[in-house]
Design a protein around this motif. Structure first.
Motif, mmCIF file in Angstrom:
data_model
loop_
_atom_site.group_PDB
_atom_site.id
_atom_site.type_symbol
_atom_site.label_atom_id
_atom_site.label_comp_id
_atom_site.label_asym_id
_atom_site.label_seq_id
_atom_site.Cartn_x
_atom_site.Cartn_y
_atom_site.Cartn_z
ATOM 1 N N GLU A 1 0.808 -1.202 0.000
ATOM 2 C CA GLU A 1 0.000 0.000 0.000
ATOM 3 C C GLU A 1 0.849 1.262 0.000
ATOM 4 O O GLU A 1 0.331 2.347 -0.138
ATOM 5 N N SER A 2 2.158 1.136 0.122
ATOM 6 C CA SER A 2 3.044 2.298 0.100
ATOM 7 C C SER A 2 3.446 2.598 -1.337
ATOM 8 O O SER A 2 3.833 1.695 -2.069
ATOM 9 N N PRO A 3 3.388 3.864 -1.737
ATOM 10 C CA PRO A 3 3.828 4.216 -3.089
ATOM 11 C C PRO A 3 5.313 3.925 -3.263
ATOM 12 O O PRO A 3 6.095 4.053 -2.324
ATOM 13 N N ILE A 4 5.696 3.542 -4.475
ATOM 14 C CA ILE A 4 7.102 3.307 -4.787
ATOM 15 C C ILE A 4 7.691 4.423 -5.636
ATOM 16 O O ILE A 4 8.894 4.500 -5.799
ATOM 17 N N GLY A 5 6.835 5.269 -6.176
ATOM 18 C CA GLY A 5 7.285 6.355 -7.030
ATOM 19 C C GLY A 5 6.138 7.279 -7.355
ATOM 20 O O GLY A 5 5.043 7.148 -6.806
ATOM 21 N N LYS A 6 6.425 8.203 -8.263
ATOM 22 C CA LYS A 6 5.364 9.132 -8.653
ATOM 23 C C LYS A 6 5.545 9.580 -10.092
ATOM 24 O O LYS A 6 6.620 9.476 -10.664
ATOM 25 N N VAL A 7 4.461 10.100 -10.644
ATOM 26 C CA VAL A 7 4.460 10.655 -11.991
ATOM 27 C C VAL A 7 4.986 12.078 -11.869
ATOM 28 O O VAL A 7 4.348 12.939 -11.273
#
Length: 177
Positions: free
Chosen positions: A32-38
């Motif tokens: 559920e933790s983000p690994i990156g972003k746009v």
């Protein structure tokens, strides 16, 4: 865009991410933790979200992408015609996904001071550039295709996966001043 411009944009994307993005460890048990972003988006793209994320309304399914959106392990990202998407990950890795491309973010385990970091991205089709961040130097970063697995070791790479499954790979060299 020249090699130097690609390298500089990746550094800028990594800086943006590290200033505002998710940090800390990411493991398969913590999906559920983000690994990156746009970081950037020209045109349009979508994400097929495979993991149920409590913070996202309408869990799972197809989502339209916007700059600033986070990405998760298991996401399948697709760009539309004449589009380009810039992703930056928790370790500073930058991945550009060009027109009509698909990439699946299969695995991402990063602990800032760890030595067993690993990532696996499945490049389904299209054109990609990747500039390895800390993961490439402190762990194992792999780009899978139908015909080969490419190891990224602190390198900037340009990868084209054709509709017929063929793969072309070239290393980009950053200009030094």
């Amino acid at each position: 865009m020249g090699v130097r411009a690609i390298a500089l944009s990746a550094v800028a994307l990594a800086f943006i991410f590290l200033q505002s993005g998710p940090t800390g460890a990411q493991s398969s048990r913590d999906q559920e933790s983000p690994i990156g972003k746009v970081a950037t988006l020209e045109g349009s793209a979508s994400i097929q979200r495979k993991v149920v994320v409590a913070a996202v309304a309408g869990v799972g399914g197809l989502l339209e992408v916007k700059a600033g959106d986070v990405v998760y392990q298991g996401d399948l990202i697709q760009t539309a015609a004449a589009s380009k998407l810039g992703l930056v990950f928790a370790d500073g890795t930058a991945l550009n996904v060009f027109s009509d491309a698909q990439v699946e973010l299969n695995e991402f385990v990063y602990v800032p001071e760890g030595k067993r970091n690993s990532s696996v991205f499945n490049l389904v089709k299209g054109t990609f550039t990747v500039i390895g961040g800390k993961m490439a130097r402190t762990g194992e970063m792999r780009m899978n295709t139908a015909v080969a697995t490419l190891g990224i070791r602190g390198t900037a790479a340009h990868i084209v996966v054709g509709d017929d499954g063929s793969v072309r790979f070239s290393t980009l060299v950053e200009e030094k001043h």
